[in-house]
Scaffold this active site. Structure first.
Site, PDB file in Angstrom:
ATOM      1  N   GLY A  74      41.685  43.076  31.252  1.00  0.00           N
ATOM      2  CA  GLY A  74      41.552  43.347  32.688  1.00  0.00           C
ATOM      3  C   GLY A  74      42.913  43.702  33.275  1.00  0.00           C
ATOM      4  CD  GLN A  76      47.201  41.114  38.009  1.00  0.00           C
ATOM      5  OE1 GLN A  76      48.056  40.431  37.459  1.00  0.00           O
ATOM      6  NE2 GLN A  76      47.504  42.193  38.724  1.00  0.00           N
ATOM      7  CB  SER A  77      45.130  41.570  30.603  1.00  0.00           C
ATOM      8  OG  SER A  77      45.428  41.138  29.287  1.00  0.00           O
ATOM      9  CG  ASN A  78      47.974  36.133  31.962  1.00  0.00           C
ATOM     10  OD1 ASN A  78      48.780  36.381  32.864  1.00  0.00           O
ATOM     11  ND2 ASN A  78      46.849  35.455  32.180  1.00  0.00           N
ATOM     12  CB  ALA A  80      47.610  43.766  28.905  1.00  0.00           C
TER      13      ALA A  80
END
Ligand SMILES: *Cc1c(COP(=O)(O)O)cnc(C)c1O
Length: 333
Positions: A74, A76-78, A80
Site C-alpha cells: 500500500g 504507506q507500506s513500511n 516498501a
C-alpha cells in the site's frame, strides 16, 4: 541456530534491538509486567520488522545476481520503504508499485510519511488504483527492466516468503538470549499479524527451539479465521526450509481477529487511544496501522483478565512510525 548459517544474509539491521520494560504502562493497567522488543529500532531508514526479513531476502536476491528490486505494498507500506532503503544501501535499483488497498485517505496519504521516504531513497514509485492495476504495472515494469538488460528480482508484499521469515527465526533466538541474561521468564508475546510472515517466523523459531512461550497475534489485515491458517502454513514452510519436520504447530498458532476494525489501515477508536496512552506514559511511538491496533488488543486482553499479574509479556514493536504523519489528523483532535 546453526541451520540459519546456510542462508546468504546481508547485514542491514542494528542488532540486537533493545528489550525494555514498560513500567509506567504496566502500572497504569495494573496487570502483567509488559516489556517491549524494540524492532522499531532496527536502524535502517527509520527501522521496523521488514529489515530483519530483508537481511535474508537481499542475501537471496544478490546470490541470484539481481541488480534491481521490485516490490509492492500500500502507499504507506513500511515494507516498501525499508526495501527502498536496503536497495540504496546495497547499490541496487528499486521499483515500488503501490496500490490503494485501504479505504483510509488523507491529504498526505499519497505523498507524506513512507511515500516521502521512498522518494528520498531514490526508488521509482508507481501509485496505482487497485491490486489489478498493480499486477498490470508490475508486468510492465519487469518487461521494461529486461529490455534495459537489467536483472530484476521480485519480493512479494510484506517480504512475506519463508526466506523472509528466517529473519524472525533469528529474532526469536536473539530475544530468548536477552531474556535469559535478564533472568526474565517470558509467559506470552504479542505480535501484529499482517502478511503473517513475522508471526510465522516467531512460531517457527519457538517450535524449532522446542520452547514453551506462547505468542498471540493480532490481525490487522486478514479477517476472521483466515490468518490462523496463513500463519500455520507459513510457519510450516519456514520449518521445511530449515529441514525441521514433524512439528505440531496447531497448538502454537493463535490470532485474534477482534482488533482489526473495518479493514486494513482503517482507524479504530481503541487504536487512537492506545497510541496516545503509550506515547504519554512511555514516550514511545506506536503506529496507526499495525502496532497501535495490537496494543489496543493487549490493553483489552488485560482488562478482560487474560493474564496473571505476575506474567511477563513481551510486545514486539514492529515499527511503522512514519505512517503517524499521514494519519496525524486522528491524534490532534
Ligand atoms: C509489515 C508490518 C507488520 C506485519 O508484519 P507481517 O510480517 O506482514 O505480518 C507489523 N507491523 C509493522 C509496523 C509492519 O510494517
Amino acid at each position: 541456530m546453526k541451520q540459519l548459517d546456510r542462508f546468504p544474509r546481508q547485514s542491514l539491521a542494528h542488532l540486537p534491538t533493545p528489550l525494555e520494560p514498560l513500567t509506567r504502562l504496566s502500572d497504569h493497567l495494573g496487570g502483567p509486567r509488559i516489556f517491549v522488543k524494540r524492532d522499531d529500532c532496527t536502524g535502517l531508514g527509520t527501522g521496523g520488522n521488514k529489515t530483519r526479513k530483508l537481511e535474508f531476502l537481499m542475501g537471496e536476491a544478490l546470490e541470484m545476481g539481481a541488480d534491481t528490486i521490485v516490490t509492492v505494498g500500500g502507499p504507506q507500506s513500511n515494507h516498501a520503504r525499508q526495501t527502498a532503503a536496503a536497495a540504496a544501501r546495497l547499490g541496487l535499483g528499486c521499483v515500488l508499485v503501490l496500490p490503494h488497498i485501504s479505504k483510509f485517505q488523507s491529504p498526505t496519504y499519497d505523498c507524506g510519511g513512507n511515500v516521502l521516504l521512498d522518494h528520498l531513497f531514490g526508488a521509482e514509485v508507481h501509485l496505482v488504483d487497485n491490486e489489478e492495476a498493480a499486477a498490470e504495472k508490475l508486468g510492465e515494469v519487469v518487461m521494461r527492466l529486461h529490455g534495459e538488460e537489467r536483472t530484476p528480482h521480485f519480493i512479494p508484499a510484506g517480504g512475506s516468503t519463508p526466506v523472509g521469515s528466517l529473519g524472525y527465526v533469528a529474532a526469536v533466538e536473539e530475544l530468548l538470549g536477552q531474556a535469559e541474561s535478564m533472568n526474565l521468564k517470558i509467559d506470552h508475546m504479542l505480535v501484529t499479524t499482517g502478511s503473517c510472515s513475522t508471526h510465522a517466523g516467531i512460531v517457527a523459531g519457538l517450535a524449532a527451539l522446542n520452547r514453551p512461550e506462547k505468542v498471540i497475534g493480532v490481525s490487522v489485515y486478514l479477517p476472521g479465521e483466515e490468518p490462523v491458517a496463513s500463519v500455520r502454513d507459513k510457519a510450516r514452510e519456514t520449518l521445511e526450509l530449515l529441514e525441521i519436520e514433524d512439528v505440531d504447530l496447531d497448538a502454537r498458532v493463535e490470532v485474534s481477529p477482534d482488533y482489526r476494525g473495518a479493514g486494513y489501515g482503517e482507524p479504530t477508536p481503541a487504536m487512537v487511544e492506545a497510541v496516545k496512552l503509550v506515547a504519554q506514559l512511555e514516550g514511545l511511538l506506536l503506529d496507526p496501522v499495525y502496532t497501535g491496533k495490537t496494543m489496543s488488543g493487549l490493553i483489552d486482553m488485560i482488562r478482560q483478565g487474560r493474564f496473571q499479574p505476575s506474567d511477563n509479556i513481551v510486545f514486539w514493536h514492529t515499527g511503522g512510525t512514519p505512517a503517524l504523519f499521514p494519519y496525524g489528523e486522528l491524534f490532534t483532535a
